[in-house]
Write a protein that holds these residues in place. Structure first.
Motif, PDB file in Angstrom:
ATOM      1  N   MET A   1      20.531  29.134  62.975  1.00 54.71           N
ATOM      2  CA  MET A   1      21.494  29.509  64.005  1.00 54.71           C
ATOM      3  C   MET A   1      22.360  30.685  63.551  1.00 54.71           C
ATOM      4  O   MET A   1      22.684  31.576  64.312  1.00 54.71           O
ATOM      5  N   THR A   2      22.737  30.681  62.255  1.00 55.94           N
ATOM      6  CA  THR A   2      23.561  31.768  61.741  1.00 55.94           C
ATOM      7  C   THR A   2      22.805  33.083  61.749  1.00 55.94           C
ATOM      8  O   THR A   2      23.355  34.127  62.129  1.00 55.94           O
ATOM      9  N   SER A   3      21.550  33.070  61.331  1.00 52.87           N
ATOM     10  CA  SER A   3      20.753  34.296  61.336  1.00 52.87           C
ATOM     11  C   SER A   3      20.543  34.816  62.746  1.00 52.87           C
ATOM     12  O   SER A   3      20.536  36.021  62.980  1.00 52.87           O
ATOM     13  N   ALA A   4      20.384  33.917  63.708  1.00 54.54           N
ATOM     14  CA  ALA A   4      20.224  34.345  65.097  1.00 54.54           C
ATOM     15  C   ALA A   4      21.493  35.008  65.610  1.00 54.54           C
ATOM     16  O   ALA A   4      21.444  36.020  66.317  1.00 54.54           O
ATOM     17  N   ALA A   5      22.671  34.449  65.244  1.00 52.84           N
ATOM     18  CA  ALA A   5      23.937  35.048  65.667  1.00 52.84           C
ATOM     19  C   ALA A   5      24.138  36.422  65.039  1.00 52.84           C
ATOM     20  O   ALA A   5      24.576  37.369  65.707  1.00 52.84           O
ATOM     21  N   LEU A   6      23.800  36.555  63.754  1.00 52.90           N
ATOM     22  CA  LEU A   6      23.912  37.865  63.098  1.00 52.90           C
ATOM     23  C   LEU A   6      22.925  38.864  63.682  1.00 52.90           C
ATOM     24  O   LEU A   6      23.218  40.061  63.767  1.00 52.90           O
ATOM     25  N   ILE A   8      21.936  38.902  66.823  1.00 51.49           N
ATOM     26  CA  ILE A   8      22.532  39.324  68.088  1.00 51.49           C
ATOM     27  C   ILE A   8      23.661  40.317  67.840  1.00 51.49           C
ATOM     28  O   ILE A   8      23.819  41.304  68.577  1.00 51.49           O
ATOM     29  N   LEU A   9      24.454  40.062  66.782  1.00 53.21           N
ATOM     30  CA  LEU A   9      25.520  41.001  66.426  1.00 53.21           C
ATOM     31  C   LEU A   9      24.949  42.366  66.072  1.00 53.21           C
ATOM     32  O   LEU A   9      25.464  43.412  66.494  1.00 53.21           O
ATOM     33  N   GLY A  10      23.872  42.383  65.271  1.00 54.93           N
ATOM     34  CA  GLY A  10      23.236  43.655  64.929  1.00 54.93           C
ATOM     35  C   GLY A  10      22.690  44.370  66.142  1.00 54.93           C
ATOM     36  O   GLY A  10      22.803  45.602  66.254  1.00 54.93           O
ATOM     37  N   LEU A  11      22.113  43.608  67.078  1.00 56.39           N
ATOM     38  CA  LEU A  11      21.614  44.217  68.304  1.00 56.39           C
ATOM     39  C   LEU A  11      22.754  44.813  69.114  1.00 56.39           C
ATOM     40  O   LEU A  11      22.627  45.910  69.669  1.00 56.39           O
ATOM     41  N   GLY A  12      23.886  44.098  69.186  1.00 51.74           N
ATOM     42  CA  GLY A  12      25.038  44.634  69.916  1.00 51.74           C
ATOM     43  C   GLY A  12      25.574  45.905  69.284  1.00 51.74           C
ATOM     44  O   GLY A  12      25.918  46.866  69.993  1.00 51.74           O
ATOM     45  N   LEU A  13      25.639  45.938  67.951  1.00 50.92           N
ATOM     46  CA  LEU A  13      26.096  47.162  67.282  1.00 50.92           C
ATOM     47  C   LEU A  13      25.127  48.312  67.511  1.00 50.92           C
ATOM     48  O   LEU A  13      25.545  49.467  67.703  1.00 50.92           O
ATOM     49  N   GLY A  14      23.823  48.012  67.500  1.00 48.05           N
ATOM     50  CA  GLY A  14      22.841  49.057  67.771  1.00 48.05           C
ATOM     51  C   GLY A  14      22.975  49.616  69.175  1.00 48.05           C
ATOM     52  O   GLY A  14      22.858  50.832  69.389  1.00 48.05           O
ATOM     53  N   ILE A  15      23.242  48.744  70.152  1.00 47.51           N
ATOM     54  CA  ILE A  15      23.410  49.214  71.527  1.00 47.51           C
ATOM     55  C   ILE A  15      24.660  50.078  71.649  1.00 47.51           C
ATOM     56  O   ILE A  15      24.649  51.133  72.312  1.00 47.51           O
ATOM     57  N   GLY A 177      23.957  48.189  62.304  1.00 48.80           N
ATOM     58  CA  GLY A 177      23.243  47.262  63.178  1.00 48.80           C
ATOM     59  C   GLY A 177      21.781  47.125  62.806  1.00 48.80           C
ATOM     60  O   GLY A 177      21.238  46.008  62.782  1.00 48.80           O
ATOM     61  N   GLY A 178      21.116  48.237  62.490  1.00 50.87           N
ATOM     62  CA  GLY A 178      19.715  48.180  62.086  1.00 50.87           C
ATOM     63  C   GLY A 178      19.516  47.422  60.792  1.00 50.87           C
ATOM     64  O   GLY A 178      18.589  46.610  60.667  1.00 50.87           O
ATOM     65  N   CYS A 179      20.394  47.655  59.807  1.00 50.05           N
ATOM     66  CA  CYS A 179      20.286  46.921  58.535  1.00 50.05           C
ATOM     67  C   CYS A 179      20.539  45.435  58.740  1.00 50.05           C
ATOM     68  O   CYS A 179      19.878  44.588  58.120  1.00 50.05           O
ATOM     69  N   LEU A 180      21.489  45.103  59.609  1.00 47.43           N
ATOM     70  CA  LEU A 180      21.786  43.689  59.864  1.00 47.43           C
ATOM     71  C   LEU A 180      20.593  42.992  60.513  1.00 47.43           C
ATOM     72  O   LEU A 180      20.253  41.858  60.160  1.00 47.43           O
TER      73      LEU A 180
END
Length: 216
Positions: A1-6, A8-15, A177-180
């Motif tokens: 669950m934690t990796s999935a949240a991170l 999503i966070l990385g995807l949001g930063l990339g956007i 975001g890409g690295c995350l």
């Protein structure tokens, strides 16, 4: 669950970084007039961007003019146009690839292929950050060099505009975001890559003892 949240966070930063690149590409404030020496008090401010230049009067009126010829533009402007447009297109590709391989979507069955796809999306975001960094640093180097060059007239000296700072912020978001995304996907794949070993049930032999071949 934690990796999935991170993830999503990385995807949001990339956007956010992708939107920032598009914004920086369209803004005409890549370099602006420098108010030095005799230019401390002026009636107009000059903005120069990748697609147009604008003149802002002291009264608040602004007039913009799109560049007439592409081939007559300086090489840094041509490179900036090409790379920012490529990054805008690659950002859209990275978004679709990451969404397909994300853990929160059901486009593909969980497995190594899904992890590889989302890692590819994160790598594209990192590539976008590296590509957009080239014209930003190129422009900044030219502006700083001309500013401290004594042979350049004060009226032609420029300063770094807001578009450069927006572009650098977008670059940081794309890279982080890409690295995350890549790190979360790699850790998720490592957690699910342990081999599962099965042992055969122990069955007693005719003499009532367990056969040694049933032990693994």
């Amino acid at each position: 669950m934690t990796s999935a949240a991170l993830e999503i966070l990385g995807l949001g930063l990339g956007i956010l970084g992708w939107v920032g690149v598009i914004l920086a590409c369209g803004l005409p404030m890549w370099q602006v007039s420098a108010f030095i020496d005799v230019n401390i008090v002026v009636a107009q401010t000059i903005w120069e961007g990748l697609w147009m230049n604008c003149v802002v009067q002291s009264t608040g009126q602004m007039q913009c003019k799109v560049y007439d010829s592409i081939l007559a533009l300086p090489p840094e402007v041509q490179a900036g146009r090409a790379l920012t447009v490529i990054v805008a297109l690659l950002g859209l590709v990275a978004l679709m690839v990451t969404v397909v391989g994300a853990q929160c979507t059901n486009c593909l069955r969980p497995g190594k292929m899904k992890s590889r796809i989302v890692i590819a999306g994160g790598a594209i975001y990192i590539l976008c950050g590296v590509l957009v960094l080239v014209p930003l640093c190129w422009f900044a180097n030219i502006v700083i060099s001309d500013f401290y060059d004594p042979t350049v007239p004060p009226s032609q000296k420029r300063e770094m505009g807001a578009a450069l700072y927006i572009g650098w912020a977008a670059t940081a978001l794309l890279l982080f975001g890409g690295c995350l995304i890549c790190c979360c996907s790699c850790s998720q794949r490592d957690e699910t890559s342990f081999p599962v070993k099965y042992s055969a049930p122990r069955r007693p032999t005719s003499n009532g003892e367990y056969d040694k071949k049933n032990y693994v």
